[in-house]
Design a protein around this motif. Structure first.
Motif, PDB file in Angstrom:
ATOM      1  N   LEU A  52     -30.486   4.324 -48.644  1.00  0.00           N
ATOM      2  CA  LEU A  52     -31.188   5.429 -48.007  1.00  0.00           C
ATOM      3  C   LEU A  52     -31.871   4.972 -46.735  1.00  0.00           C
ATOM      4  O   LEU A  52     -31.909   5.693 -45.739  1.00  0.00           O
ATOM      5  N   THR A  53     -32.402   3.748 -46.756  1.00  0.00           N
ATOM      6  CA  THR A  53     -33.069   3.235 -45.554  1.00  0.00           C
ATOM      7  C   THR A  53     -33.127   1.729 -45.602  1.00  0.00           C
ATOM      8  O   THR A  53     -32.757   1.093 -46.603  1.00  0.00           O
ATOM      9  N   ASN A  54     -33.609   1.158 -44.522  1.00  0.00           N
ATOM     10  CA  ASN A  54     -33.871  -0.273 -44.427  1.00  0.00           C
ATOM     11  C   ASN A  54     -35.330  -0.457 -44.035  1.00  0.00           C
ATOM     12  O   ASN A  54     -35.806   0.199 -43.100  1.00  0.00           O
ATOM     13  N   ILE A  69     -32.907  -0.204 -51.340  1.00  0.00           N
ATOM     14  CA  ILE A  69     -33.132  -0.148 -49.892  1.00  0.00           C
ATOM     15  C   ILE A  69     -32.753  -1.498 -49.299  1.00  0.00           C
ATOM     16  O   ILE A  69     -32.721  -2.507 -50.003  1.00  0.00           O
ATOM     17  N   GLY A  70     -32.456  -1.500 -48.002  1.00  0.00           N
ATOM     18  CA  GLY A  70     -32.187  -2.750 -47.312  1.00  0.00           C
ATOM     19  C   GLY A  70     -33.476  -3.361 -46.801  1.00  0.00           C
ATOM     20  O   GLY A  70     -34.485  -2.673 -46.639  1.00  0.00           O
ATOM     21  N   VAL A  71     -33.457  -4.661 -46.543  1.00  0.00           N
ATOM     22  CA  VAL A  71     -34.646  -5.337 -46.009  1.00  0.00           C
ATOM     23  C   VAL A  71     -34.260  -6.290 -44.878  1.00  0.00           C
ATOM     24  O   VAL A  71     -34.969  -7.249 -44.594  1.00  0.00           O
ATOM     25  N   GLU A  72     -33.134  -6.017 -44.227  1.00  0.00           N
ATOM     26  CA  GLU A  72     -32.700  -6.932 -43.179  1.00  0.00           C
ATOM     27  C   GLU A  72     -33.531  -6.768 -41.910  1.00  0.00           C
ATOM     28  O   GLU A  72     -34.153  -5.727 -41.674  1.00  0.00           O
ATOM     29  N   THR A  73     -33.556  -7.804 -41.109  1.00  0.00           N
ATOM     30  CA  THR A  73     -34.280  -7.794 -39.845  1.00  0.00           C
ATOM     31  C   THR A  73     -33.710  -6.711 -38.938  1.00  0.00           C
ATOM     32  O   THR A  73     -32.483  -6.554 -38.829  1.00  0.00           O
ATOM     33  N   TYR A  99     -27.737  -3.035 -35.806  1.00  0.00           N
ATOM     34  CA  TYR A  99     -27.084  -2.011 -34.979  1.00  0.00           C
ATOM     35  C   TYR A  99     -25.745  -1.593 -35.598  1.00  0.00           C
ATOM     36  O   TYR A  99     -25.408  -0.407 -35.654  1.00  0.00           O
ATOM     37  N   THR A 100     -24.995  -2.578 -36.080  1.00  0.00           N
ATOM     38  CA  THR A 100     -23.715  -2.284 -36.721  1.00  0.00           C
ATOM     39  C   THR A 100     -23.915  -1.412 -37.954  1.00  0.00           C
ATOM     40  O   THR A 100     -23.154  -0.464 -38.201  1.00  0.00           O
ATOM     41  N   ALA A 101     -24.966  -1.722 -38.708  1.00  0.00           N
ATOM     42  CA  ALA A 101     -25.248  -0.954 -39.922  1.00  0.00           C
ATOM     43  C   ALA A 101     -25.554   0.509 -39.599  1.00  0.00           C
ATOM     44  O   ALA A 101     -25.124   1.418 -40.313  1.00  0.00           O
TER      45      ALA A 101
END
Length: 449
Positions: free
Chosen positions: A201-203, A257-261, A268-270
């Motif tokens: 749903l989000t990062n 949820i994601g937690v990437e920088t 951006y790709t995501a």
């Protein structure tokens, strides 16, 4: 970044006392600083050949500067891009400590104002007519640049009230409604990831202290409170903060949820490939996203942040900046008039919104149909500016920032941010953050409560 201590920096600036007020919550007993400049003095200064140096990171800001120099041809303005973020502030600190090389006028983000008022580096703009501008700006933005005793430390230039951008197509595909509350948001996160493990749903970027503060702001937290330059109350692990940490830490631990920088190639790709169905961002986000995720044009929409209490809509702020005058300027009248003109002149303010796409802090633009009602193709024709204008009305006025924001952000990333990344106890990490900041503040000479 040079390891300046608060004491050494104050000494370098010639400050012999820690009494008075801290930044946007403080005051000054300097009578001379509040004596109004006469109209005759202002007219003389604006007609005297003068060169001002202006540090800013805004692209093509020479267009707005040209409006000022056309009105005041005796004043020349040298525009310098000293960097953005840490490089910008590091150079400013270095120049202030050296006692030379500082600009007359400088762009400063809202959250960094206390960092420079605590060392008495900014000029109170009241004597130069700044107080008359108050009603032109959204109330909470003026509160961010104001001192407890009425000081005006800077003039708002752009803002970042927080909202939610979401993929309408993904929501439709998986039968998800726009979440109005954080409970609904969490349920949607679980539903979506269960339906498609490749989508979140989000990062929540574990390095994003700014977004975390914006969410604390929305929830009504008061993590930093100061009544003078020498004291500060630090409460980054209070009940409100624990509620937020339990919420986001729980979603991260569940893996929904994601937690990437963020702001990396992978991120951006995501956004382009549909890995994330929402971006919790600020009013500057819609324009940024339209340039960074072009392949998704027409699929996004905007909405307010989900609420903790739907009966009391609220939001926080992420980003936004101001024009401040450095106290050491040899041309305070011209510098103050420039800072005011740049951000309050109708043509200049509108140019920022339409040329550089900065989200405006002026009430006039936020009620101008040509701005707020403009349909944006990237968002399926939605009037996104109106969405964020309405969100801006719900931002609390009382949020304060610490005078050592860089340390705050570093310690957040190494404690709470790390807990999110590692999927460990984010609530416990708040205590580590609190302890680090308390120790740091005491070592800088603050009385901490």
């Amino acid at each position: 970044m040079p390891a300046f201590t608060r004491r050494s920096f104050l000494a370098a600036m010639g400050a012999a006392s820690l009494t008075g007020a801290l930044a946007a919550c403080g005051g000054s007993d300097d009578t001379a600083a509040t004596t109004p400049a006469s109209e005759a003095d202002i007219d003389k200064a604006m007609n005297t050949p003068t060169e001002l140096t202006f540090w800013t990171w805004v692209p093509d800001i020479e267009q707005e500067v040209a409006l000022f120099t056309k009105k005041y041809p005796a004043i020349k303005v040298k525009v310098v891009n000293a960097g953005q973020g840490t490089p910008h502030y590091t150079k400013l600190r270095t120049a202030l400590q050296a006692g030379s090389g500082a600009p007359d006028v400088v762009q400063i983000e809202f959250q960094y104002i206390p960092t420079f008022t605590v060392i008495d580096a900014l000029l109170d703009l009241r004597p130069y007519g700044a107080s008359k501008l108050k009603d032109q700006f959204v109330d909470w933005t003026w509160a961010q640049v104001s001192g407890q005793n009425g000081e005006v430390w800077a003039i708002p230039q752009d803002t970042g009230p927080m909202g939610m951008l979401y993929r309408q197509d993904i929501f439709d595909q998986y039968g998800i409604g726009v979440p109005a509350t954080w409970d609904e948001f969490a349920a949607a996160a679980r539903t979506l990831h269960a339906a498609n493990p490749d989508i979140y749903l989000t990062n929540f970027a574990a390095n994003q202290a700014a977004a975390w503060h914006g969410l604390m702001w929305q929830a009504g937290a008061k993590p930093y409170v100061s009544n003078s330059k020498s004291d500060i109350t630090i409460d980054v692990d209070g009940d409100v903060a624990k509620k937020i940490a339990k919420y986001w830490g729980g979603l991260a631990t569940e893996g929904v949820i994601g937690v990437e920088t963020d702001f990396t190639d992978a991120w951006y790709t995501a956004l382009n490939n549909g890995k994330y169905a929402t971006w919790l961002t600020a009013a500057w986000g819609p324009v940024f996203l339209s340039g960074s995720a072009k392949s998704t044009a027409g699929k996004w929409r905007a909405a307010p942040l989900p609420q903790w209490d739907s009966a009391k809509p609220s939001s926080g702020n992420w980003g936004g900046s101001t024009s401040a005058v450095i106290k050491s300027t040899k041309n305070p009248i011209a510098a103050a008039q420039f800072a005011q003109f740049l951000n309050s002149d109708p043509e200049s303010a509108k140019m920022f919104a339409t040329k550089q796409f900065l989200y405006p802090p002026t009430k006039a633009l936020l009620t101008d149909p040509s701005f707020v009602d403009e349909p944006l193709d990237f968002y399926g024709g939605q009037a996104v500016n109106k969405v964020f204008a309405d969100i801006g009305d719900t931002v609390n006025l009382s949020f304060q920032w610490p005078p050592f924001l860089d340390q705050v952000a570093t310690d957040f990333t190494e404690t709470v941010g790390k807990a999110l990344t590692d999927k460990t106890d984010a609530v416990a990490a708040l205590g580590q953050w609190q302890s680090r900041l308390t120790t740091f503040a005491k070592n800088q000479g603050f009385t901490v409560s």
